[in-house]
Design a protein around this motif. Structure first.
Motif, PDB file in Angstrom:
ATOM      1  N   ASP A 105      36.620  45.239  44.621  1.00 23.82           N
ATOM      2  CA  ASP A 105      37.257  44.245  45.486  1.00 23.82           C
ATOM      3  C   ASP A 105      38.568  43.759  44.883  1.00 23.82           C
ATOM      4  OD1 ASP A 105      35.187  44.457  47.278  1.00 23.82           O
ATOM      5  OD2 ASP A 105      34.145  42.640  46.614  1.00 23.82           O
ATOM      6  N   VAL A 106      38.582  43.556  43.584  1.00 24.77           N
ATOM      7  CA  VAL A 106      39.807  43.129  42.907  1.00 24.77           C
ATOM      8  C   VAL A 106      40.896  44.187  43.054  1.00 24.77           C
ATOM      9  CG1 VAL A 106      40.824  42.580  40.658  1.00 24.77           C
ATOM     10  CG2 VAL A 106      38.586  41.640  41.273  1.00 24.77           C
ATOM     11  N   GLU A 107      40.512  45.439  42.926  1.00 20.27           N
ATOM     12  CA  GLU A 107      41.485  46.526  43.035  1.00 20.27           C
ATOM     13  C   GLU A 107      42.114  46.587  44.421  1.00 20.27           C
ATOM     14  OE1 GLU A 107      39.167  49.857  41.802  1.00 20.27           O
ATOM     15  OE2 GLU A 107      39.709  49.629  39.680  1.00 20.27           O
ATOM     16  N   LYS A 108      41.364  46.183  45.451  1.00 19.94           N
ATOM     17  CA  LYS A 108      41.927  46.166  46.803  1.00 19.94           C
ATOM     18  C   LYS A 108      43.122  45.226  46.877  1.00 19.94           C
ATOM     19  CE  LYS A 108      37.517  47.006  49.157  1.00 19.94           C
ATOM     20  NZ  LYS A 108      36.476  46.417  50.037  1.00 19.94           N
ATOM     21  N   ALA A 109      43.056  44.126  46.145  1.00 22.93           N
ATOM     22  CA  ALA A 109      44.134  43.139  46.176  1.00 22.93           C
ATOM     23  C   ALA A 109      45.317  43.558  45.318  1.00 22.93           C
ATOM     24  CB  ALA A 109      43.613  41.775  45.720  1.00 22.93           C
ATOM     25  N   VAL A 110      45.049  44.219  44.188  1.00 25.22           N
ATOM     26  CA  VAL A 110      46.113  44.545  43.236  1.00 25.22           C
ATOM     27  C   VAL A 110      46.662  45.947  43.433  1.00 25.22           C
ATOM     28  CG1 VAL A 110      46.694  44.759  40.787  1.00 25.22           C
ATOM     29  CG2 VAL A 110      45.180  42.918  41.547  1.00 25.22           C
ATOM     30  N   PHE A 111      45.786  46.935  43.573  1.00 22.68           N
ATOM     31  CA  PHE A 111      46.216  48.335  43.603  1.00 22.68           C
ATOM     32  C   PHE A 111      46.836  48.731  44.930  1.00 22.68           C
ATOM     33  CE2 PHE A 111      43.807  48.619  39.784  1.00 22.68           C
ATOM     34  CZ  PHE A 111      44.300  49.714  39.098  1.00 22.68           C
ATOM     35  N   GLU A 112      46.356  48.155  46.029  1.00 22.41           N
ATOM     36  CA  GLU A 112      46.826  48.585  47.339  1.00 22.41           C
ATOM     37  C   GLU A 112      48.063  47.813  47.802  1.00 22.41           C
ATOM     38  OE1 GLU A 112      43.553  48.551  50.055  1.00 22.41           O
ATOM     39  OE2 GLU A 112      42.244  49.683  48.704  1.00 22.41           O
ATOM     40  N   ASP A 136      34.161  36.568  34.164  1.00 24.01           N
ATOM     41  CA  ASP A 136      33.995  37.950  34.626  1.00 24.01           C
ATOM     42  C   ASP A 136      35.075  38.316  35.634  1.00 24.01           C
ATOM     43  OD1 ASP A 136      31.741  38.037  33.046  1.00 24.01           O
ATOM     44  OD2 ASP A 136      30.331  37.729  34.698  1.00 24.01           O
ATOM     45  N   GLY A 137      35.319  37.412  36.576  1.00 24.86           N
ATOM     46  CA  GLY A 137      36.332  37.687  37.589  1.00 24.86           C
ATOM     47  C   GLY A 137      37.721  37.798  36.997  1.00 24.86           C
ATOM     48  N   THR A 138      38.045  36.901  36.076  1.00 21.67           N
ATOM     49  CA  THR A 138      39.371  36.930  35.453  1.00 21.67           C
ATOM     50  C   THR A 138      39.550  38.178  34.601  1.00 21.67           C
ATOM     51  OG1 THR A 138      39.455  34.516  35.475  1.00 21.67           O
ATOM     52  CG2 THR A 138      40.968  35.655  33.976  1.00 21.67           C
ATOM     53  N   ASN A 139      38.509  38.606  33.914  1.00 23.41           N
ATOM     54  CA  ASN A 139      38.595  39.857  33.146  1.00 23.41           C
ATOM     55  C   ASN A 139      38.868  41.042  34.068  1.00 23.41           C
ATOM     56  OD1 ASN A 139      38.337  39.237  30.372  1.00 23.41           O
ATOM     57  ND2 ASN A 139      36.152  38.879  30.600  1.00 23.41           N
ATOM     58  N   ASN A 140      38.251  41.048  35.252  1.00 25.54           N
ATOM     59  CA  ASN A 140      38.521  42.116  36.213  1.00 25.54           C
ATOM     60  C   ASN A 140      39.974  42.087  36.675  1.00 25.54           C
ATOM     61  OD1 ASN A 140      35.942  43.194  36.201  1.00 25.54           O
ATOM     62  ND2 ASN A 140      35.254  42.080  38.005  1.00 25.54           N
ATOM     63  N   ASP A 186      32.306  28.316  30.859  1.00 29.75           N
ATOM     64  CA  ASP A 186      32.940  29.419  31.580  1.00 29.75           C
ATOM     65  C   ASP A 186      34.462  29.270  31.575  1.00 29.75           C
ATOM     66  OD1 ASP A 186      33.005  31.788  32.985  1.00 29.75           O
ATOM     67  OD2 ASP A 186      32.410  30.913  34.914  1.00 29.75           O
ATOM     68  N   LYS A 187      34.965  28.063  31.800  1.00 27.85           N
ATOM     69  CA  LYS A 187      36.411  27.833  31.785  1.00 27.85           C
ATOM     70  C   LYS A 187      37.009  28.150  30.412  1.00 27.85           C
ATOM     71  CE  LYS A 187      36.692  24.227  35.362  1.00 27.85           C
ATOM     72  NZ  LYS A 187      37.592  24.950  36.293  1.00 27.85           N
ATOM     73  N   ASN A 188      36.323  27.739  29.356  1.00 21.44           N
ATOM     74  CA  ASN A 188      36.824  28.012  28.003  1.00 21.44           C
ATOM     75  C   ASN A 188      36.885  29.509  27.728  1.00 21.44           C
ATOM     76  OD1 ASN A 188      37.133  25.281  27.446  1.00 21.44           O
ATOM     77  ND2 ASN A 188      35.105  25.084  26.518  1.00 21.44           N
ATOM     78  N   ASN A 189      35.855  30.229  28.153  1.00 23.16           N
ATOM     79  CA  ASN A 189      35.846  31.681  27.973  1.00 23.16           C
ATOM     80  C   ASN A 189      36.903  32.349  28.846  1.00 23.16           C
ATOM     81  OD1 ASN A 189      33.750  31.594  26.100  1.00 23.16           O
ATOM     82  ND2 ASN A 189      32.155  31.787  27.657  1.00 23.16           N
ATOM     83  N   GLN A 190      37.117  31.811  30.033  1.00 19.56           N
ATOM     84  CA  GLN A 190      38.164  32.314  30.917  1.00 19.56           C
ATOM     85  C   GLN A 190      39.538  32.153  30.263  1.00 19.56           C
ATOM     86  OE1 GLN A 190      38.983  29.829  34.324  1.00 19.56           O
ATOM     87  NE2 GLN A 190      39.658  31.550  35.583  1.00 19.56           N
ATOM     88  N   GLU A 191      39.798  30.975  29.713  1.00 22.85           N
ATOM     89  CA  GLU A 191      41.077  30.744  29.053  1.00 22.85           C
ATOM     90  C   GLU A 191      41.271  31.691  27.868  1.00 22.85           C
ATOM     91  OE1 GLU A 191      42.129  26.832  28.000  1.00 22.85           O
ATOM     92  OE2 GLU A 191      42.141  26.071  30.053  1.00 22.85           O
ATOM     93  N   LYS A 192      40.223  31.899  27.102  1.00 23.47           N
ATOM     94  CA  LYS A 192      40.327  32.798  25.948  1.00 23.47           C
ATOM     95  C   LYS A 192      40.693  34.206  26.392  1.00 23.47           C
ATOM     96  CE  LYS A 192      37.764  34.496  21.914  1.00 23.47           C
ATOM     97  NZ  LYS A 192      36.465  34.481  21.185  1.00 23.47           N
ATOM     98  N   ALA A 193      40.078  34.665  27.490  1.00 25.58           N
ATOM     99  CA  ALA A 193      40.390  35.996  28.008  1.00 25.58           C
ATOM    100  C   ALA A 193      41.859  36.099  28.408  1.00 25.58           C
ATOM    101  CB  ALA A 193      39.487  36.313  29.211  1.00 25.58           C
ATOM    102  N   VAL A 194      42.379  35.048  29.017  1.00 19.19           N
ATOM    103  CA  VAL A 194      43.781  35.038  29.435  1.00 19.19           C
ATOM    104  C   VAL A 194      44.702  35.048  28.221  1.00 19.19           C
ATOM    105  CG1 VAL A 194      45.558  33.701  30.631  1.00 19.19           C
ATOM    106  CG2 VAL A 194      43.272  33.898  31.620  1.00 19.19           C
TER     107      VAL A 194
END
Length: 275
Positions: A105-112, A136-140, A186-194
């Protein structure tokens, strides 16, 4: 990518009997040319994300939005005026129904689509979306951006996340350690991923969010933050992905529109634009 010139006016910090530390503030405004940008917004039907979608469309940008509930995308109350709450449709808007935790689903927004920048403004109760949806979503999204060669990323989290814990007022800290513990993990882990993504990122940590009309005043706060309309948060986010010289790239600013006074999270229906 659209070209913007940011006018950053430094303001003198203030102090009070209740907030002993001085507050360095910045009023940020962007003046943009009519050149077009292609922006992907994840969590598009959310209260802040819908402001990003709406304002980008008003700027003449092409927008791709991903949301679990496309029918929930409405003209936002803050910026929408008389059209608020009507379905948000536009010839420059491509709306995709999907789950950010599913890479396809993420690829539909970015790749296409030929995307210049990405705004991530995900939300939802952990009981509905799971304990790790933000991470998970942000990593994708990060993986898809790297594969596509998209570099500019803006992610909306919250005051109190990451190293801004001391910028949250005491009452909000208690919530962070109790009923909101899972979401802040979850927010802290999201920020770390970014922060570890290697992308040109801006992590935006707003103070108390409202659905008021935009003020056009965005203060970057070193101390405790005040409130801020979601419409002003959206303006800041659009600057982060559209302005090549944006001042807060690879930073995590806390922003508010109302001074730097202490605030308590408003959980009322009015704060969410509900009757």
């Amino acid at each position: 990518m659209i070209l913007c010139t940011s006018l950053l006016l430094a303001l003198v910090g203030t102090s009070s009997a209740f907030v002993s530390q001085s507050q360095a503030t910045t009023r940020a405004r962007s003046q943009c040319t009519s050149l077009q940008a292609n922006i992907a917004v994840f969590g598009a039907s959310g209260l802040t994300a819908s402001e990003c979608v709406y304002q980008a469309l008003k700027d003449g940008d092409n927008v791709v939005g991903l949301t679990r509930n496309p029918s929930n995308l409405k003209v936002p109350k803050g910026s929408g005026g008389a059209d608020a709450e009507n379905p948000l449709v536009d010839e420059k808007l491509t709306l995709i129904g999907g789950d950010v935790t599913k890479m396809s689903d993420v690829e539909k927004a970015v790749f296409e689509n030929d995307i210049d920048g990405v705004i991530v403004a995900l939300g939802g109760k952990t009981s509905d979306v799971g304990d790790t949806m933000l991470t998970d979503g942000t990593n994708n999204i990060i993986a898809a951006m790297k594969d596509k060669g998209v570099k500019r990323l803006c992610v909306v989290t919250s005051i109190g996340a990451g190293d801004s814990k001391d910028q949250a007022p005491f009452a909000f800290k208690l919530l962070m350690m109790t009923v909101m513990k899972k979401i802040f993990t979850d927010k802290n882990n999201q920020e770390k991923a970014v922060e570890e993504s290697g992308l040109e990122y801006c992590i935006v940590r707003p103070g108390g969010l409202t659905v008021d009309a935009p003020t056009g005043v965005i203060n970057v706060i070193d101390g405790e933050a005040g409130s801020i309309p979601r419409a002003d948060v959206a303006q800041f986010c659009l600057g982060a992905v559209k302005d090549p010289d944006f001042a807060y790239i690879n930073k995590a600013p806390c922003i508010s529109s109302v001074g730097g006074t202490s605030w308590v999270k408003d959980r009322s229906k009015a704060a969410r634009g509900e009757m």
